[in-house]
Design a protein around this motif. Structure first.
Motif, PDB file in Angstrom:
ATOM      1  N   LEU A  33     -11.567 -76.740  14.771  1.00 30.86           N
ATOM      2  CA  LEU A  33     -10.786 -76.666  16.008  1.00 30.86           C
ATOM      3  C   LEU A  33     -10.494 -78.062  16.563  1.00 30.86           C
ATOM      4  O   LEU A  33      -9.385 -78.337  17.046  1.00 30.86           O
ATOM      5  N   LEU A  34     -11.491 -78.951  16.513  1.00 27.78           N
ATOM      6  CA  LEU A  34     -11.259 -80.332  16.960  1.00 27.78           C
ATOM      7  C   LEU A  34     -10.227 -81.019  16.078  1.00 27.78           C
ATOM      8  O   LEU A  34      -9.390 -81.791  16.560  1.00 27.78           O
ATOM      9  N   HIS A  90      -4.075 -83.350  14.622  1.00 24.40           N
ATOM     10  CA  HIS A  90      -2.684 -82.909  14.621  1.00 24.40           C
ATOM     11  C   HIS A  90      -1.863 -83.542  15.750  1.00 24.40           C
ATOM     12  O   HIS A  90      -0.631 -83.577  15.668  1.00 24.40           O
ATOM     13  N   ASN A  91      -2.538 -84.046  16.802  1.00 23.35           N
ATOM     14  CA  ASN A  91      -1.803 -84.493  17.991  1.00 23.35           C
ATOM     15  C   ASN A  91      -1.980 -85.961  18.358  1.00 23.35           C
ATOM     16  O   ASN A  91      -1.239 -86.463  19.218  1.00 23.35           O
ATOM     17  N   VAL A 100     -13.285 -89.737  14.840  1.00 23.05           N
ATOM     18  CA  VAL A 100     -14.660 -90.248  14.790  1.00 23.05           C
ATOM     19  C   VAL A 100     -15.053 -90.930  16.096  1.00 23.05           C
ATOM     20  O   VAL A 100     -16.218 -90.872  16.511  1.00 23.05           O
ATOM     21  N   ILE A 101     -14.101 -91.575  16.774  1.00 22.00           N
ATOM     22  CA  ILE A 101     -14.415 -92.231  18.054  1.00 22.00           C
ATOM     23  C   ILE A 101     -14.847 -91.201  19.092  1.00 22.00           C
ATOM     24  O   ILE A 101     -15.879 -91.358  19.765  1.00 22.00           O
ATOM     25  N   LEU A 102     -14.074 -90.139  19.239  1.00 20.13           N
ATOM     26  CA  LEU A 102     -14.385 -89.137  20.259  1.00 20.13           C
ATOM     27  C   LEU A 102     -15.678 -88.398  19.940  1.00 20.13           C
ATOM     28  O   LEU A 102     -16.486 -88.121  20.842  1.00 20.13           O
ATOM     29  N   GLU A 103     -15.904 -88.082  18.673  1.00 24.79           N
ATOM     30  CA  GLU A 103     -17.166 -87.435  18.310  1.00 24.79           C
ATOM     31  C   GLU A 103     -18.349 -88.353  18.592  1.00 24.79           C
ATOM     32  O   GLU A 103     -19.394 -87.896  19.067  1.00 24.79           O
ATOM     33  N   GLY A 104     -18.222 -89.637  18.308  1.00 21.91           N
ATOM     34  CA  GLY A 104     -19.292 -90.585  18.584  1.00 21.91           C
ATOM     35  C   GLY A 104     -19.597 -90.692  20.063  1.00 21.91           C
ATOM     36  O   GLY A 104     -20.768 -90.719  20.476  1.00 21.91           O
ATOM     37  N   ILE A 105     -18.573 -90.727  20.902  1.00 17.96           N
ATOM     38  CA  ILE A 105     -18.771 -90.835  22.354  1.00 17.96           C
ATOM     39  C   ILE A 105     -19.483 -89.602  22.898  1.00 17.96           C
ATOM     40  O   ILE A 105     -20.422 -89.706  23.706  1.00 17.96           O
ATOM     41  N   ILE A 106     -19.052 -88.424  22.462  1.00 15.13           N
ATOM     42  CA  ILE A 106     -19.701 -87.192  22.925  1.00 15.13           C
ATOM     43  C   ILE A 106     -21.160 -87.160  22.485  1.00 15.13           C
ATOM     44  O   ILE A 106     -22.056 -86.770  23.247  1.00 15.13           O
ATOM     45  N   GLY A 107     -21.427 -87.586  21.243  1.00 14.57           N
ATOM     46  CA  GLY A 107     -22.807 -87.617  20.756  1.00 14.57           C
ATOM     47  C   GLY A 107     -23.686 -88.555  21.564  1.00 14.57           C
ATOM     48  O   GLY A 107     -24.853 -88.232  21.847  1.00 14.57           O
ATOM     49  N   THR A 145      -6.467 -74.660  -0.338  1.00 13.75           N
ATOM     50  CA  THR A 145      -5.899 -74.068  -1.555  1.00 13.75           C
ATOM     51  C   THR A 145      -5.309 -72.685  -1.300  1.00 13.75           C
ATOM     52  O   THR A 145      -4.655 -72.123  -2.186  1.00 13.75           O
ATOM     53  N   LEU A 146      -5.507 -72.132  -0.095  1.00 11.98           N
ATOM     54  CA  LEU A 146      -4.868 -70.864   0.232  1.00 11.98           C
ATOM     55  C   LEU A 146      -3.371 -71.037   0.449  1.00 11.98           C
ATOM     56  O   LEU A 146      -2.627 -70.047   0.504  1.00 11.98           O
ATOM     57  N   GLY A 147      -2.945 -72.298   0.609  1.00 11.21           N
ATOM     58  CA  GLY A 147      -1.513 -72.570   0.677  1.00 11.21           C
ATOM     59  C   GLY A 147      -0.935 -72.727   2.058  1.00 11.21           C
ATOM     60  O   GLY A 147       0.294 -72.730   2.213  1.00 11.21           O
ATOM     61  N   TYR A 148      -1.772 -72.917   3.072  1.00 10.37           N
ATOM     62  CA  TYR A 148      -1.268 -73.053   4.431  1.00 10.37           C
ATOM     63  C   TYR A 148      -1.089 -74.525   4.807  1.00 10.37           C
ATOM     64  O   TYR A 148      -1.576 -75.424   4.121  1.00 10.37           O
ATOM     65  N   SER A 149      -0.430 -74.772   5.940  1.00  7.00           N
ATOM     66  CA  SER A 149      -0.247 -76.124   6.445  1.00  7.00           C
ATOM     67  C   SER A 149      -1.588 -76.699   6.884  1.00  7.00           C
ATOM     68  O   SER A 149      -2.584 -75.974   7.034  1.00  7.00           O
ATOM     69  N   ASN A 150      -1.618 -78.029   7.121  1.00  6.12           N
ATOM     70  CA  ASN A 150      -2.852 -78.662   7.586  1.00  6.12           C
ATOM     71  C   ASN A 150      -3.346 -78.040   8.883  1.00  6.12           C
ATOM     72  O   ASN A 150      -4.541 -77.768   9.061  1.00  6.12           O
ATOM     73  N   LEU A 151      -2.437 -77.806   9.842  1.00  5.88           N
ATOM     74  CA  LEU A 151      -2.832 -77.239  11.132  1.00  5.88           C
ATOM     75  C   LEU A 151      -3.455 -75.862  10.946  1.00  5.88           C
ATOM     76  O   LEU A 151      -4.525 -75.569  11.496  1.00  5.88           O
ATOM     77  N   MET A 152      -2.812 -75.007  10.166  1.00  7.23           N
ATOM     78  CA  MET A 152      -3.352 -73.671   9.936  1.00  7.23           C
ATOM     79  C   MET A 152      -4.670 -73.749   9.160  1.00  7.23           C
ATOM     80  O   MET A 152      -5.603 -72.969   9.420  1.00  7.23           O
ATOM     81  N   THR A 153      -4.785 -74.706   8.253  1.00  2.00           N
ATOM     82  CA  THR A 153      -6.035 -74.891   7.505  1.00  2.00           C
ATOM     83  C   THR A 153      -7.177 -75.239   8.444  1.00  2.00           C
ATOM     84  O   THR A 153      -8.295 -74.714   8.319  1.00  2.00           O
ATOM     85  N   TYR A 154      -6.921 -76.132   9.422  1.00  2.00           N
ATOM     86  CA  TYR A 154      -7.952 -76.471  10.401  1.00  2.00           C
ATOM     87  C   TYR A 154      -8.394 -75.225  11.171  1.00  2.00           C
ATOM     88  O   TYR A 154      -9.587 -75.016  11.409  1.00  2.00           O
TER      89      TYR A 154
END
Length: 498
Positions: A205-206, A212-213, A227-234, A323-332
């Motif tokens: 989801l992140l 994506h944005n 990685v920056i945002l995950e590090g700050i939250i951690g 490999t299911l064939g969806y876009s990056n956004l849908m894969t996430y």
């Protein structure tokens, strides 16, 4: 809380279990130990229940949520590269598939190196101070990954994150088994183990929100913001944890527990484990020697190794879903439902395990489900069928691991350094699998990832064998206890758990 417990004389199980030194046992009730706790001894039963209720409230609503968040951040920082890879991290750092897999493996080199000494030190130390420091360390390194400019810097950062994260899972296992009874532990471990599963939900989801944005914001790639945002939250979670964690029942400060609650915590654990205190005597490394001599350590190591091998898909799950064939956004986005299913399954099956005091067949049943899912995944290219297989594949190893850990800490409960050493040793041996499993999930294997699927099946089979051997060994030990009690006209006492 169980009424019939093992007597005040403990079983000496540190020697060769073929020659168990069985000592006299007696049937007791929980109040037998109250005379050891001056603040509890004169309390009425209803007052004792109130104290215990307040203690559990603090554990369940302060300690448990915080360690779950800490583990969530740890697992996020561990697996974030899987989604960052889809956003171009590997290409930006000019890394081949082999070098990328080496980075995944190198994390576990650091992870293994730090695990045993840090866990043994914690068993004699102050978890309230030590555990948040590890969170701050791995979060800081994660944030610094945004500055990487080559494959070699990726390898270094992965190694350092591994060093910081290595001790954490054994530490949380040790802490949970020091505060919760053997009936309570499986469900509580399922809750904090949700940090592992939930990290895979939130990572997707992140990734959908950030990768994506945020491409090009402040001239940074989206994976750098990731990685920056995950590090700050951690780092924030690590700072908060200094005020929300206890030590062990006998040395937790009054800022977390009242003196009465501290004595209640010690009393509960003494009753749960048949009169054996976990407070260690001797040096820290004596527990390591005891663990190495105990056959349980090596049986559990086989079981743990198999389950970790079965979980080897985790670092490559986004690529598998792709490999299911969806876009990056849908894969996430579609990564989340299989892990949400795994979380629900883990909580329910772990509750059942604690409720009925059974571990072996709960693990085997879940592992067989994983095998069915993998077979579906590698035998068809139908997207719907393969996605269904991913649900089963994800849930089995997570359920098995969660039930396996309280099985370890229940059957090898005392002393604390031995228990901590056993958890660390088995986790270290299992983590060695990460040195070779990444090389079976290369892009050349898409879309089926057949070699990876066969690897997962082999891990499941190994885990099932470990379960069956452990169950046989427990029955063997309990039979000796039965024979001793019959021969000496003793009531039924404490037993190992299957």
């Amino acid at each position: 809380m169980a009424i019939h417990q093992r007597g005040t004389e403990a079983l000496s199980v540190e020697k060769d279990r073929k020659d168990l030194d069985l000592t006299e046992q007696a049937e007791i009730v929980p109040n037998e130990y109250l005379h050891l706790y001056p603040l509890l001894v004169d309390k009425a039963p209803e007052d004792l229940k109130k104290i215990e209720k307040k203690l559990l409230f603090k554990l369940d609503y302060i300690f448990l949520p915080v360690v779950t968040l800490m583990l969530l951040m740890g697992y996020l920082d561990r697996i974030n590269v899987a989604n960052a890879r889809l956003a171009g991290m590997q290409d930006d750092l000019h890394m081949s598939d082999t070098m990328w897999s080496a980075g995944i493996s190198l994390f576990y080199v650091g992870y293994i190196i730090s695990q045993l000494p840090a866990t043994v030190y914690l068993a004699k130390g102050l978890p309230r101070n030590q555990m948040p420091c590890y969170v701050l360390a791995w979060s800081a390194v994660t944030a610094c990954m945004a500055a990487m400019s080559s494959g070699w810097s990726f390898l270094l950062c992965r190694f350092l994150v591994g060093v910081a994260e290595g001790p954490f899972l054994p530490m949380v296992s040790l802490m949970t088994s020091s505060w919760y009874t053997k009936e309570e532990a499986p469900l509580r471990m399922a809750i904090w183990h949700a940090g592992n599963i939930a990290s895979n939900i939130f990572s997707g989801l992140l990734a959908a929100g950030i990768l994506h944005n945020m491409e090009g914001v402040a001239n940074l790639r989206s994976w750098q913001w990731f990685v920056i945002l995950e590090g700050i939250i951690g780092i924030f979670v690590g700072i908060v944890a200094f005020w929300c964690l206890p030590n062990f029942p006998h040395n937790t400060p009054t800022s977390f527990l009242t003196p009465e609650e501290s004595e209640m915590a010690q009393h509960r654990m003494l009753v749960s484990f048949g009169g054996r205190s976990e407070d260690d005597e001797g040096g820290a490394w004596e527990g390591v020697v005891l663990a190495c001599k105990d056959p349980f350590t090596w049986i559990f190591a086989v079981l743990h190794f198999g389950l970790i091998v079965a979980l080897s898909f985790k670092d490559f799950f986004p690529s598998i879903v792709k490999t299911l064939g969806y876009s990056n956004l849908m894969t996430y986005l579609i990564q989340a439902p299989p892990y949400l299913f795994a979380y629900i399954a883990t909580v329910l099956i772990s509750w059942s395990s604690g409720r009925f005091g059974e571990h072996c067949w709960h693990i085997i049943g879940s592992t067989i489900g994983c095998m069915v899912g993998v077979i579906i995944m590698i035998s068809t290219l139908n997207p719907g069928a393969r996605y269904f297989g991913m649900f089963l594949m994800c849930s089995g190893p997570f359920v098995g691991l969660n039930i396996h850990i309280p099985w370890e800490t229940t059957n090898v409960a005392r002393p604390r350094t031995k228990r901590g050493a056993l958890v660390a040793i088995t986790n270290c041996i299992a983590s060695v699998s990460h040195w070779f499993t990444p090389y079976l999930f290369l892009r050349s294997q898409e879309p089926r990832y057949t070699n990876g699927g066969i690897l997962i099946l082999a891990g499941c089979i190994t885990g099932i064998i470990g379960c069956l051997v452990c169950s046989w060994y427990v029955r063997r030990l309990n039979k000796k206890l039965d024979e001793h009690e019959v021969a000496n006209s003793l009531p039924k006492g404490w037993r190992y758990v299957e």
